[in-house]
Write a protein that holds these residues in place. Structure first.
Motif, PDB file in Angstrom:
ATOM      1  N   HIS A 206     -25.112  -4.228 -23.278  1.00 37.46           N
ATOM      2  CA  HIS A 206     -24.066  -3.902 -22.310  1.00 37.46           C
ATOM      3  C   HIS A 206     -22.840  -4.794 -22.497  1.00 37.46           C
ATOM      4  N   MET A 207     -23.070  -6.085 -22.764  1.00 38.88           N
ATOM      5  CA  MET A 207     -21.955  -7.001 -22.971  1.00 38.88           C
ATOM      6  C   MET A 207     -21.199  -6.663 -24.246  1.00 38.88           C
ATOM      7  N   LYS A 208     -21.911  -6.283 -25.273  1.00 43.85           N
ATOM      8  CA  LYS A 208     -21.267  -5.886 -26.524  1.00 43.85           C
ATOM      9  C   LYS A 208     -20.401  -4.650 -26.295  1.00 43.85           C
ATOM     10  N   PHE A 209     -20.922  -3.702 -25.540  1.00 46.66           N
ATOM     11  CA  PHE A 209     -20.181  -2.477 -25.221  1.00 46.66           C
ATOM     12  C   PHE A 209     -18.935  -2.811 -24.401  1.00 46.66           C
ATOM     13  N   ALA A 210     -19.064  -3.702 -23.426  1.00 51.48           N
ATOM     14  CA  ALA A 210     -17.921  -4.077 -22.586  1.00 51.48           C
ATOM     15  C   ALA A 210     -16.832  -4.747 -23.415  1.00 51.48           C
ATOM     16  N   ARG A 211     -17.212  -5.657 -24.314  1.00 46.93           N
ATOM     17  CA  ARG A 211     -16.215  -6.311 -25.160  1.00 46.93           C
ATOM     18  C   ARG A 211     -15.505  -5.304 -26.050  1.00 46.93           C
ATOM     19  N   HIS A 212     -16.275  -4.342 -26.571  1.00 49.53           N
ATOM     20  CA  HIS A 212     -15.684  -3.282 -27.403  1.00 49.53           C
ATOM     21  C   HIS A 212     -14.662  -2.473 -26.600  1.00 49.53           C
ATOM     22  N   GLU A 213     -15.037  -2.093 -25.379  1.00 45.66           N
ATOM     23  CA  GLU A 213     -14.149  -1.267 -24.560  1.00 45.66           C
ATOM     24  C   GLU A 213     -12.888  -2.037 -24.151  1.00 45.66           C
ATOM     25  N   ILE A 214     -13.023  -3.326 -23.858  1.00 46.05           N
ATOM     26  CA  ILE A 214     -11.852  -4.130 -23.504  1.00 46.05           C
ATOM     27  C   ILE A 214     -10.873  -4.164 -24.665  1.00 46.05           C
ATOM     28  N   ARG A 215     -11.361  -4.419 -25.864  1.00 44.07           N
ATOM     29  CA  ARG A 215     -10.485  -4.454 -27.040  1.00 44.07           C
ATOM     30  C   ARG A 215      -9.814  -3.108 -27.274  1.00 44.07           C
ATOM     31  N   GLU A 216     -10.580  -2.031 -27.086  1.00 41.79           N
ATOM     32  CA  GLU A 216     -10.008  -0.701 -27.294  1.00 41.79           C
ATOM     33  C   GLU A 216      -8.880  -0.413 -26.303  1.00 41.79           C
ATOM     34  N   HIS A 217      -9.105  -0.729 -25.035  1.00 42.90           N
ATOM     35  CA  HIS A 217      -8.100  -0.448 -24.006  1.00 42.90           C
ATOM     36  C   HIS A 217      -6.874  -1.341 -24.143  1.00 42.90           C
ATOM     37  N   LEU A 218      -7.035  -2.508 -24.748  1.00 40.71           N
ATOM     38  CA  LEU A 218      -5.909  -3.424 -24.902  1.00 40.71           C
ATOM     39  C   LEU A 218      -5.213  -3.295 -26.256  1.00 40.71           C
ATOM     40  N   ARG A 219      -5.683  -2.386 -27.076  1.00 40.02           N
ATOM     41  CA  ARG A 219      -5.193  -2.288 -28.449  1.00 40.02           C
ATOM     42  C   ARG A 219      -3.663  -2.186 -28.515  1.00 40.02           C
ATOM     43  N   GLU A 220      -3.061  -1.381 -27.659  1.00 44.42           N
ATOM     44  CA  GLU A 220      -1.603  -1.186 -27.701  1.00 44.42           C
ATOM     45  C   GLU A 220      -0.941  -1.596 -26.381  1.00 44.42           C
ATOM     46  N   SER A 221      -1.561  -2.496 -25.664  1.00 43.20           N
ATOM     47  CA  SER A 221      -1.022  -2.906 -24.372  1.00 43.20           C
ATOM     48  C   SER A 221       0.064  -3.964 -24.546  1.00 43.20           C
ATOM     49  N   GLY A 222       0.972  -4.010 -23.580  1.00 45.40           N
ATOM     50  CA  GLY A 222       2.037  -4.995 -23.598  1.00 45.40           C
ATOM     51  C   GLY A 222       1.665  -6.244 -22.826  1.00 45.40           C
ATOM     52  N   ARG A 223       2.584  -7.207 -22.827  1.00 45.46           N
ATOM     53  CA  ARG A 223       2.337  -8.507 -22.197  1.00 45.46           C
ATOM     54  C   ARG A 223       2.115  -8.367 -20.693  1.00 45.46           C
TER      55      ARG A 223
END
Length: 304
Positions: A205-222
């Protein structure tokens, strides 16, 4: 090759369907049924604690030194019961957050299928913790009403990196604690076994959460990262401060105010909390989610 829980915890996430498929395959081969894995009929040894004494909020304080062994056993059983109750409360939110995130997902994708697998795991975990609390004769401990209502709003609107960030924070903290509890020779078998089950399955579950966080932040701004960092840190502060209900001290026959004062000043427990959050803080820093405002929240509950 089957990976251990520790390998799942430390390996790098990759943005591939194969990565999600691997997590899904692991859930099919390394999963537990608490109803059969835990010996629910075994009598409770009156000498064994609910958690490692070193993890008690009062361990190392003058009050702890004055307590009888019976009081220490009672306190630790109520402390672990309170933490389990908080875990159930958060797992109820977690399931709603994941369901909302996956509402329009492609059903054939491994990501969607693993998300629903995680929800099924969390249902079993909640039932497992509830049964353990009943077995230890621990009452229902709930976070303060204002925290419950704030969380009601959060679970209704949180999405993306905020949702998965809150999930990761709660899972990481409990993970380190339970890794000690499952090896504690003076800890009740029911706590050791339920901790082992939770550690193994939460690694995915933690691995999945870290993956999803990186995906959602991939093109996010400051600005988006700053907002997410603040909300996640604020949520962490409420979760940690709600883990041990003040009622546990009265259950052990202690003066509530004296116990609270000594628990709040307990540097031993503060150091354990900081130790348990090292991996979490490293990840948040790498993801750009450890901002100065966020750090104030983490320091307030000794996570940093």
């Amino acid at each position: 090759m089957t990976l251990t829980a520790e390998q799942f915890r430390t390996t790098l996430d990759r943005d591939t369907e194969a990565e999600m498929s691997r997590l899904l395959a692991s859930s099919r081969t390394i999963s537990y049924d608490p109803q059969t894995e835990v010996d629910w009929d075994a009598p409770l040894d009156p000498a064994l604690h609910g958690l490692n004494p070193q993890w008690s909020t009062l361990y190392g304080t003058p009050l702890w030194e004055r307590m009888s062994h019976e009081q220490r056993v009672t306190l630790t059983r109520h402390e672990v019961g309170s933490i389990m109750s908080t875990g159930i409360w958060f797992e109820m939110m977690l399931q709603q957050l994941i369901l909302r995130d996956q509402y329009r997902a492609r059903y054939a994708d491994s990501e969607f299928q693993f998300a629903l697998t995680e929800i099924a795991d969390e249902c079993r975990h909640s039932l497992m913790f509830a049964r353990a609390c009943t077995l230890m004769d621990v009452p229902h401990y709930s976070p303060p009403r204002y925290v419950v209502e704030l969380a009601r709003g959060l679970k209704t609107v949180a999405t993306g990196e905020i949702a998965y960030g809150c999930i990761l924070v709660a899972e990481e903290i409990l993970d380190v604690m339970q890794r000690d509890w499952m090896r504690g020779e003076d800890v009740l078998p029911v706590v050791r076994t339920t901790s082992k089950i939770h550690v193994v399955e939460e690694a995915r579950h933690m691995k999945f959460a870290r993956h999803e966080i990186r995906e959602h932040l991939r093109e996010s701004g400051r600005f988006r990262r700053q907002v997410a960092a603040e909300v996640i840190a604020g949520s962490a502060r409420f979760i940690v401060s709600s883990m041990v209900n003040p009622g546990v001290y009265e259950a052990a026959g202690l003066d509530r105010e004296e116990a609270l004062a000594q628990a709040r000043a307990n540097t031993h427990h503060h150091n354990l909390m900081r130790m348990s959050c090292v991996h979490l803080m490293d990840f948040l820093s790498d993801a750009g989610l450890l901002t100065r405002p966020a750090m104030r929240h983490y320091r307030a509950v000794h996570m940093l």
